[in-house]
Write a protein that holds these residues in place. Structure first.
Motif, PDB file in Angstrom:
ATOM      1  N   TYR A  67       1.281  -1.167  -0.104  1.00  0.00           N
ATOM      2  CA  TYR A  67       0.291   0.582   0.266  1.00  0.00           C
ATOM      3  C   TYR A  67       1.214   1.387  -0.341  1.00  0.00           C
ATOM      4  CZ  TYR A  67      -3.317   3.177   2.097  1.00  0.00           C
ATOM      5  OH  TYR A  67      -3.660   4.592   2.251  1.00  0.00           O
ATOM      6  N   CYS A  69       1.220   5.335  -0.096  1.00  0.00           N
ATOM      7  CA  CYS A  69       0.441   6.152   1.328  1.00  0.00           C
ATOM      8  C   CYS A  69       1.650   7.423   1.105  1.00  0.00           C
ATOM      9  CB  CYS A  69      -0.012   5.760   1.764  1.00  0.00           C
ATOM     10  SG  CYS A  69       0.652   5.114   3.294  1.00  0.00           S
ATOM     11  N   HIS A  75       4.147   9.583  -5.741  1.00  0.00           N
ATOM     12  CA  HIS A  75       3.246   7.730  -5.969  1.00  0.00           C
ATOM     13  C   HIS A  75       3.683   7.305  -7.764  1.00  0.00           C
ATOM     14  CE1 HIS A  75      -0.971   8.711  -4.179  1.00  0.00           C
ATOM     15  NE2 HIS A  75      -0.119   8.040  -2.961  1.00  0.00           N
ATOM     16  N   GLU A  92      -2.852   5.227  -2.602  1.00  0.00           N
ATOM     17  CA  GLU A  92      -3.574   6.214  -2.727  1.00  0.00           C
ATOM     18  C   GLU A  92      -4.187   7.286  -3.984  1.00  0.00           C
ATOM     19  OE1 GLU A  92      -6.845   7.495  -0.487  1.00  0.00           O
ATOM     20  OE2 GLU A  92      -5.349   5.659   0.310  1.00  0.00           O
TER      21      GLU A  92
END
Length: 322
Positions: A67, A69, A75, A92
């Motif tokens: 994940y 974040c 990103h 995210e």
């Protein structure tokens, strides 16, 4: 499935709170550029391993799903790092800074048979299915227009003020209004018009977007980092209208007839934090050998990014790295 968290900020805490209470998912690792921070994080949420390097965590062969974040300007970089290490990834929102980055991520993931999805939780929440069912039953007849707004006073948050960090209202707040419109009306858009006001730093602060669809439907969207709003989505049809309470995290759905009488009411389901639904969807897709989630296909993520690229072009807003 052993899951790792790349980044140890506020949103990471919510994901950690979620996965430690889920079945079938092990909160296996967390990484931060600050080892002490990662260790404190791991201790607080009983996560097995802590790393002071993203690369070191991704070299752990036990890690299956990551994940991401970190701040959204990173990103693309961090998802590519995950994919290059052979890890499935859930990132995210906003997935990337622009559509070109999103296309590159998905192209690499598909080429290497790796799963990748955008963790915009509103696409995965059960109340989204409730809304779909109401529309399918044509309780309000033909939906013809909608409004959606999402505003929070975030002007003093340093990250939101920085153009170099892709700050501003659009990528943090406007992305939810666009997703709401597309969940209701689809993505067959004829034209988009928009305007914004900016802070002295150059980021967008107040945004207004009008999306006109090829069937004549229209969506009026507003987001702002200067104030609070009621966060409602309103869908107007030929036989009534739907009130969607809080497009960011549904607090209920009310359905009214043409005489403004409440005819249906739905309360949200109980859940851990709401994040478990995107994790469960990712886990299921990976188990089935799929490379994307049906709740948020790659094509939808790209289309949302294209819309945000288009409105930023209209505003003359480019991030320094682009």
């Amino acid at each position: 499935m052993k899951m790792a968290i790349l980044g140890a900020g506020n949103i990471a805490r919510k994901m950690a709170t979620t996965i430690v209470q889920m079945e079938g998912i092990e909160a296996y690792a967390v990484a931060s550029r600050d080892l002490a921070k990662a260790q404190d994080f791991a201790k607080k949420w009983s996560i097995l391993k802590a790393f002071g390097s993203y690369e070191e965590m991704l070299e752990d062969k036990e890690v299956e799903l990551v994940y991401v974040c970190t701040p959204h300007i990173f990103h693309f970089q961090h998802m590519m790092l995950c994919l290059e290490h052979g890890k499935h990834v859930i990132c995210e929102k906003p997935f990337t800074v622009n559509a070109d980055e999103a296309k590159k991520i998905f192209s690499y993931a598909e080429e290497h048979k790796l799963f990748a999805t955008e963790a915009i939780w509103t696409r995965y929440l059960p109340m989204r299915l409730v809304l779909d069912q109401i529309l399918e039953r044509r309780v309000i007849g033909d939906p013809q227009s909608l409004t959606a707004n999402l505003c929070y006073p975030l002007k003093t948050v340093p990250r939101m003020r920085e153009l170099a960090l892709a700050g501003g209202a659009l990528l943090d707040l406007g992305v939810y209004t666009i997703n709401f419109a597309m969940m209701v009306f689809g993505n067959d858009i004829d034209r988009i018009t928009s305007t914004c006001t900016k802070l002295e730093t150059g980021v967008d602060a107040n945004d207004s977007i009008t999306m006109t669809f090829k069937n004549g439907n229209m969506a009026l969207l507003h987001s702002s980092m200067l104030c609070n709003s009621d966060r409602r989505g309103m869908i107007f049809g030929s036989k009534g209208y739907i009130e969607f309470l809080n497009i960011n995290n549904c607090e209920g759905i009310n359905v009214y007839d043409l005489d403004y009488h409440l005819i249906e009411n739905y309360k949200p389901f109980k859940y851990i934090t709401g994040f478990e639904h995107e994790v469960e969807a990712s886990q299921l897709a990976i188990a089935e050998g799929k490379l994307e989630c049906k709740q948020m296909p790659h094509s939808e993520t790209i289309r949302v990014m294209e819309i945000m690229d288009e409105v930023r072009k209209e505003w003359g807003l480019r991030y320094p790295r682009e």
